[in-house]
Design a protein around this motif. Sequence first.
Motif, mmCIF file in Angstrom:
data_model
loop_
_atom_site.group_PDB
_atom_site.id
_atom_site.type_symbol
_atom_site.label_atom_id
_atom_site.label_comp_id
_atom_site.label_asym_id
_atom_site.label_seq_id
_atom_site.Cartn_x
_atom_site.Cartn_y
_atom_site.Cartn_z
ATOM 1 N N ARG A 139 13.337 -39.401 -33.609
ATOM 2 C CA ARG A 139 12.762 -38.577 -34.676
ATOM 3 C C ARG A 139 11.322 -39.003 -34.958
ATOM 4 N N ASP A 140 11.088 -40.311 -34.974
ATOM 5 C CA ASP A 140 9.713 -40.804 -35.190
ATOM 6 C C ASP A 140 8.795 -40.354 -34.062
ATOM 7 N N ILE B 213 6.523 -36.355 -22.126
ATOM 8 C CA ILE B 213 5.793 -35.455 -23.041
ATOM 9 C C ILE B 213 4.502 -34.961 -22.370
ATOM 10 N N THR B 214 4.305 -33.634 -22.398
ATOM 11 C CA THR B 214 3.070 -33.028 -21.861
ATOM 12 C C THR B 214 2.462 -32.150 -22.962
ATOM 13 N N SER B 215 1.355 -31.499 -22.618
ATOM 14 C CA SER B 215 0.721 -30.602 -23.602
ATOM 15 C C SER B 215 1.595 -29.370 -23.875
ATOM 16 N N ARG B 216 2.555 -29.089 -23.003
ATOM 17 C CA ARG B 216 3.428 -27.929 -23.208
ATOM 18 C C ARG B 216 4.722 -28.284 -23.933
ATOM 19 N N THR B 217 4.959 -29.577 -24.170
ATOM 20 C CA THR B 217 6.205 -29.995 -24.821
ATOM 21 C C THR B 217 6.225 -29.498 -26.262
ATOM 22 N N LYS B 218 7.335 -28.840 -26.633
ATOM 23 C CA LYS B 218 7.470 -28.355 -27.999
ATOM 24 C C LYS B 218 8.549 -29.106 -28.780
ATOM 25 N N GLY B 219 9.449 -29.785 -28.059
ATOM 26 C CA GLY B 219 10.507 -30.464 -28.788
ATOM 27 C C GLY B 219 11.373 -31.323 -27.893
ATOM 28 N N VAL B 220 12.261 -32.068 -28.539
ATOM 29 C CA VAL B 220 13.220 -32.933 -27.849
ATOM 30 C C VAL B 220 14.614 -32.537 -28.324
ATOM 31 N N ASN C 191 4.283 -36.878 -32.467
ATOM 32 C CA ASN C 191 3.705 -35.969 -31.479
ATOM 33 C C ASN C 191 3.769 -34.499 -31.893
ATOM 34 N N GLY C 192 4.163 -34.243 -33.145
ATOM 35 C CA GLY C 192 4.236 -32.858 -33.624
ATOM 36 C C GLY C 192 5.261 -32.020 -32.889
ATOM 37 N N LEU C 193 6.398 -32.616 -32.545
ATOM 38 C CA LEU C 193 7.442 -31.917 -31.782
ATOM 39 C C LEU C 193 8.657 -31.627 -32.666
#
Length: 387
Positions: free
Chosen positions: A151-152, A128-135, A157-159
């Motif tokens: 999911r947790d 996870i980085t500052s550019r990560t938007k999702g998994v 992390n707001g993703l």
Amino acid sequence: MSDMKSETRIPLMDLKAQYLGQKDAIDAAIHEVLDSAYYIEGPKVAEFERNFARYCEVTEAVGLDSGTAALQLGFLALDLKPGDELIMPANTFIATAAAAAVCGIRCVFVDSDDRTWQMDVEKVKAAITSRTKGVVAVHLYGQPVAVGELRDLCATNGLYFIEDAAQAHGALFKGQRIGSFGHFAAFSCYPAKNLGAFGDGGVLTTNDARLAERVRRLRNHGRLTKYEHSEVGFNYRMDALQGAVLNIKLSALERWNEGRRRLAMRYRDRLASLPLRLPEPVPDTVPVFHLFTVNLPQRDALAAWLTQNNIETGVHYPVPLHLQPAFSDLGYRKGDFPVAERIARETLSLPIFAEMTDQQFNAVCVAVETFFQNEELSAPASRVAAV
Ligand SMILES: *Cc1c(COP(=O)(O)O)cnc(C)c1O
């Protein structure tokens, strides 16, 4: 050895047998579509969308012309920007990543867990980085990932949590359907998938009505009315024939999945004493065994032996995504994801489908057992071409 060879080839999956099991109902539904002369979307597709949404325990299902389209339109509907990152496994089919890459999204691959062969949750955390938007969680082989943990992690992390459920129609996590956990999920209805059309097809499921509405528009040229277009879109619509076929097949999905599970349990028992690795199921999950995969260093030798014995096998997948030429611009190297690379070298998929007979099942098991009893065949791993 000829006495052990099956007379006819044992396929990885028998689509003809599946069709014959529902021939009358499917033929009638197809003729209904032909008579209606309503060939794209329409009532059959709408009916399938309602039935599949109910089956997946979600409010929205959008019929599309492939699972890849479901991923791509879902990613677009999240309004991700070029350079945004999505974390996904290196060990998956290329469509998971290709659908993101064509939206300008940067694919960040992670290694597999050595026990489950699914995306390693600790490595997701580390990526996870500052550019990560999702998994993007891929329920590979029809084995649900650790949905709760992932999911947790995304929520903390707001993703976005996204499910690639292309191989997992009907699978469960804690009694709830796979495809109902993510911001959206993508299912493939490619013929050989657990719920397959008579051609290409796919579905996006979600509980987000606005996302579904956007995907409905994007699948049809961003159309509001016949010649009024709110944004640039695509032609990713589902054919009426596929909707009609999928409606019939959906009614058998539970039975087929149960058949696959029963065969998988029998394989596990029967092959338990052989030097094969099997993936450990994630706790609290009910898999649907889109594939029955084993790992062994002499994969190519066993595959060749089974081919000689008229048994079809598959390799899912021989090249992990970080080593695909298509993603060379991402800068990954051999050795970056050792578990995914080992799985790619060692994995073999054995025949599994609901209509598989005891005789076919036995023939596969006997051939695998014979391979290990015969040292000429199985021992010299060093003679196996190193990949
Ligand atoms: C099959 C598959 C897809 C793509 O689905 P299509 O219907 O072939 O476009 C995506 N992801 C995974 C994991 C798949 O197995």
